[in-house]
Design a protein around this motif. Structure first.
Motif, PDB file in Angstrom:
ATOM      1  N   HIS A  68     -10.089  64.986 107.059  1.00 42.20           N
ATOM      2  CA  HIS A  68     -11.441  65.062 106.517  1.00 42.20           C
ATOM      3  C   HIS A  68     -12.069  66.424 106.806  1.00 42.20           C
ATOM      4  N   HIS A 107      -8.609  56.816 103.700  1.00 45.99           N
ATOM      5  CA  HIS A 107      -9.291  57.619 104.721  1.00 45.99           C
ATOM      6  C   HIS A 107      -8.351  57.940 105.877  1.00 45.99           C
ATOM      7  N   THR A 143     -15.114  64.237  97.214  1.00 47.10           N
ATOM      8  CA  THR A 143     -16.008  63.090  97.070  1.00 47.10           C
ATOM      9  C   THR A 143     -17.391  63.362  97.642  1.00 47.10           C
ATOM     10  N   ASN A 155     -28.199  64.320  98.805  1.00 45.60           N
ATOM     11  CA  ASN A 155     -27.067  64.266  97.886  1.00 45.60           C
ATOM     12  C   ASN A 155     -27.538  64.566  96.470  1.00 45.60           C
ATOM     13  N   GLU A 183     -15.468  66.236 101.700  1.00 49.49           N
ATOM     14  CA  GLU A 183     -16.639  65.395 101.461  1.00 49.49           C
ATOM     15  C   GLU A 183     -17.911  66.198 101.679  1.00 49.49           C
ATOM     16  N   ASP A 191     -19.324  60.522  97.785  1.00 47.77           N
ATOM     17  CA  ASP A 191     -19.651  59.156  98.208  1.00 47.77           C
ATOM     18  C   ASP A 191     -18.383  58.483  98.709  1.00 47.77           C
ATOM     19  N   LYS A 192     -18.128  58.623  99.989  1.00 48.06           N
ATOM     20  CA  LYS A 192     -16.871  58.123 100.566  1.00 48.06           C
ATOM     21  C   LYS A 192     -16.943  56.653 100.956  1.00 48.06           C
ATOM     22  N   MET A 246      -9.376  65.323 102.425  1.00 48.17           N
ATOM     23  CA  MET A 246     -10.549  64.785 101.745  1.00 48.17           C
ATOM     24  C   MET A 246     -11.734  65.699 102.036  1.00 48.17           C
ATOM     25  N   ASP A 304     -14.311  59.151  94.318  1.00 53.47           N
ATOM     26  CA  ASP A 304     -14.993  57.862  94.374  1.00 53.47           C
ATOM     27  C   ASP A 304     -15.099  57.188  93.012  1.00 53.47           C
ATOM     28  N   HIS A 347     -15.746  68.121 106.169  1.00 60.75           N
ATOM     29  CA  HIS A 347     -17.116  67.950 105.677  1.00 60.75           C
ATOM     30  C   HIS A 347     -17.688  69.302 105.298  1.00 60.75           C
TER      31      HIS A 347
END
Length: 302
Positions: A147, A142, A131, A178, A27, A133-134, A25, A104, A149
Motif C-alpha cells: 500500500h 489488500h 483507488t 476526497n 490509494e 475508495d478502498k 495499491m 474500486d 498512500h
C-alpha cells in the motif's frame, strides 16, 4: 512530474534495489494524482528513456496495459482481456506492468477473477491498482498489495470542481477531502458544508437547541459515506476554532471564519474533537447515524 519526494524515493529505491512487489495499491483522494504516480512508477520500472516515455504517452508500449472505464463499473470481460495480455512474456523490457484505474469500480465477479491472477501472477509482472475508495475492496487483495498512500495535489483536487465557490474550494483543499466524492455530491456539497458550519458553531457555543439541527443535517446525506464527510467538515470547523484560540492562523478550512465565545476553552474544543472521532468510529461500525451524532453532542456536554 510533480511528485512528492518521499514517495518518489520509496518507489525508485524499490526499483534500484530490485525489491519490487507483484502488486501495489496506490490509494488517495484524487485519481489524477494517482494516475500520475502510476505512470511515473511504470516509466521508471521500464527505464526512464525517451523511447519508453514516447511509447507510454502514445499508449503503444508492448509491455504495458492501462485499464480504465468511463462507465460505473469494470466488468469481468475487461479483466479477462488484461490477464490475456499480461500472460505474454515481456518483449521490450524486463517487466510487464499494468495499471487498473479506479480499482474500486470492479464488479465482484471481476474482482474475484483478478484475485486468482494476483495470487499466482506471471513472472516479471507488476500490478498497480489505483483507488480513492478502498473500503469495498476484498481483504484478500489488500493483503497481497504493497500500500502506498498518496495525498492528492491541490491542482488535481480542484481541477474538476471549478463550479464550487471559492469558500467551498478552500474547505475542500485544506481538509484534503476526497475530490471524487465531492464531485459525486454535486451542488449538495455547498449545503452539507453550510449545515456542518452552522451546527458546529452552535455545538461549540453550547446552544440549547443544537440537537434539533442534527436531523435536518443528516437528511442532506444521500448515502452513508456522506455522514463521514459531515464529520470531516465538523472536525475541520472545531480544529479551526482551536487554532483560533491558540492564536494560530495556519489552519483555515472555513474562509468565513468561526464563531467562538470567549468563555470556551481549549480543553472543551479538544474534548469535542475526541467525540467526533468516536462518532466516526460508530459510523464505520454501522451504528445509526442519528445515535452517533446525538451521542457526540450529549457526551461532550458531560
Amino acid at each position: 512530474m510533480d511528485i512528492n519526494q518521499t514517495t518518489e524515493s520509496y518507489l525508485l529505491n524499490a526499483i534500484q534495489n530490485k525489491r519490487l512487489s507483484h502488486t501495489y495499491m496506490f490509494e488517495g483522494d484524487t485519481l489524477e494524482t494517482l494516475r500520475r504516480y502510476g505512470m511515473f512508477f511504470a516509466l521508471n520500472i521500464f527505464g526512464d528513456t525517451p523511447r519508453n516515455q514516447s511509447l507510454l504517452v502514445e499508449g503503444n508500449h508492448p509491455d504495458f496495459y492501462y485499464l480504465h472505464t468511463d462507465e460505473n463499473s469494470i466488468k469481468k470481460e475487461a479483466v479477462g482481456e488484461l490477464m490475456h495480455v499480461m500472460n505474454n512474456k515481456p518483449t521490450e523490457s524486463e517487466y510487464k506492468v499494468y495499471i487498473i484505474e479506479a480499482f474500486d469500480k470492479l464488479t465482484p465477479q471481476a474482482e474475484n477473477s483478478l484475485l486468482k491472477f494476483l495470487e499466482e501472477p506471471p513472472e516479471k509482472t507488476i500490478a498497480i491498482l489505483l483507488t480513492i475508495d478502498k473500503s469495498n475492496i476484498l481483504p484478500t487483495i489488500h493483503s497481497r498489495a504493497q500500500h502506498v498512500h498518496i495525498k492528492g495535489q491541490s491542482s488535481d483536487r480542484l481541477k474538476e470542481l471549478e463550479y464550487l465557490s471559492e469558500a467551498d474550494l478552500q474547505t475542500l483543499d485544506v481538509l484534503s477531502l476526497n475530490a471524487q466524492h465531492i464531485k459525486d455530491t454535486g451542488e449538495n456539497f455547498t449545503k452539507l458544508r453550510s449545515a456542518a458550519a452552522e451546527f458546529s458553531s452552535k455545538w461549540i457555543n453550547g446552544h440549547s437547541l443544537v440537537l434539533l439541527d442534527i436531523k435536518p443535517m443528516l437528511d442532506l446525506c444521500a448515502e452513508r459515506r456522506d455522514y463521514s464527510l459531515l464529520l470531516q467538515l465538523i472536525d475541520g470547523y472545531v480544529r479551526q476554532a482551536l487554532h483560533s484560540k491558540l492564536k494560530l492562523d495556519i489552519f483555515e478550512p472555513f474562509k468565513e471564519g468561526v464563531k467562538v465565545d470567549n468563555i470556551i476553552g481549549v480543553n472543551h474544543l479538544t474534548n469535542m474533537l475526541d467525540e467526533i472521532e468516536q462518532a466516526n468510529k460508530m459510523i464505520q461500525f454501522n451504528v445509526h447515524p442519528m445515535l452517533a451524532f446525538e451521542g457526540m453532542v450529549i457526551i461532550s456536554k458531560g
